[in-house]
Write a protein that holds these residues in place. Sequence first.
Motif, mmCIF file in Angstrom:
data_model
loop_
_atom_site.group_PDB
_atom_site.id
_atom_site.type_symbol
_atom_site.label_atom_id
_atom_site.label_comp_id
_atom_site.label_asym_id
_atom_site.label_seq_id
_atom_site.Cartn_x
_atom_site.Cartn_y
_atom_site.Cartn_z
ATOM 1 N N ASP A 236 -9.039 1.515 23.186
ATOM 2 C CA ASP A 236 -8.547 2.528 22.253
ATOM 3 C C ASP A 236 -9.599 3.595 22.034
ATOM 4 O O ASP A 236 -10.799 3.313 22.031
ATOM 5 N N ASP B 111 -10.116 7.691 19.925
ATOM 6 C CA ASP B 111 -9.582 8.725 19.041
ATOM 7 C C ASP B 111 -9.552 10.074 19.744
ATOM 8 O O ASP B 111 -10.373 10.349 20.622
ATOM 9 N N HIS C 113 -4.187 8.011 29.720
ATOM 10 C CA HIS C 113 -3.667 7.694 28.394
ATOM 11 C C HIS C 113 -2.378 6.946 28.681
ATOM 12 O O HIS C 113 -1.556 7.408 29.482
ATOM 13 N N GLU D 204 0.398 6.525 27.318
ATOM 14 C CA GLU D 204 1.683 7.175 27.045
ATOM 15 C C GLU D 204 1.767 8.585 27.634
ATOM 16 O O GLU D 204 2.850 9.052 27.961
ATOM 17 N N ASP E 144 -6.004 12.793 23.281
ATOM 18 C CA ASP E 144 -4.987 12.090 22.497
ATOM 19 C C ASP E 144 -5.515 10.763 21.948
ATOM 20 O O ASP E 144 -6.244 10.050 22.623
ATOM 21 N N ASP E 145 -5.103 10.434 20.697
ATOM 22 C CA ASP E 145 -5.379 9.112 20.120
ATOM 23 C C ASP E 145 -4.635 8.049 20.912
ATOM 24 O O ASP E 145 -3.637 8.334 21.560
ATOM 25 N N GLY E 146 -5.135 6.829 20.828
ATOM 26 C CA GLY E 146 -4.357 5.714 21.338
ATOM 27 C C GLY E 146 -5.025 4.945 22.451
ATOM 28 O O GLY E 146 -6.227 5.031 22.683
ATOM 29 N N THR E 147 -4.194 4.200 23.147
ATOM 30 C CA THR E 147 -4.662 3.305 24.200
ATOM 31 C C THR E 147 -4.844 4.061 25.508
ATOM 32 O O THR E 147 -3.988 4.850 25.907
ATOM 33 N N HIS E 148 -5.973 3.798 26.148
ATOM 34 C CA HIS E 148 -6.296 4.382 27.444
ATOM 35 C C HIS E 148 -6.502 3.250 28.440
ATOM 36 O O HIS E 148 -6.848 2.137 28.060
#
Length: 116
Positions: free
Chosen positions: A39, A41, A75, A77, A98-102
Amino acid sequence: MNRRSILALFATVPLAGCSSLLGGGVDASLGEDEIVEFDSDAGSELTVSVEVEEVFPLDNDSDLEREGVGFRLDHTENGIVETRTIEDEETFEVTVEDDGTHAVMLIGGEGHVTIE
């Protein structure tokens, strides 16, 4: 009292070097079909280090050889963040939008990837 202070120091120091990995990061050896997720930010500047351990030959009968291992950071998504070919060893910076899972993967070989 001194004994407790010393024990607390020994318990804390080994984690100090890993603190960036506790919040998301990568320190792993990856093979051809392996993916590691972490993850991050939005706006984070990541330092990526890749050390190539083995480059696999192409499957066809041509005289062509791979120049190195393909590195890909996505990323999960929103798609591709960074791609490049790494011949031996390389360290570079990537800014995450982008935030989230990479997810990180190597293509055409094996290597060790560190992302802080």
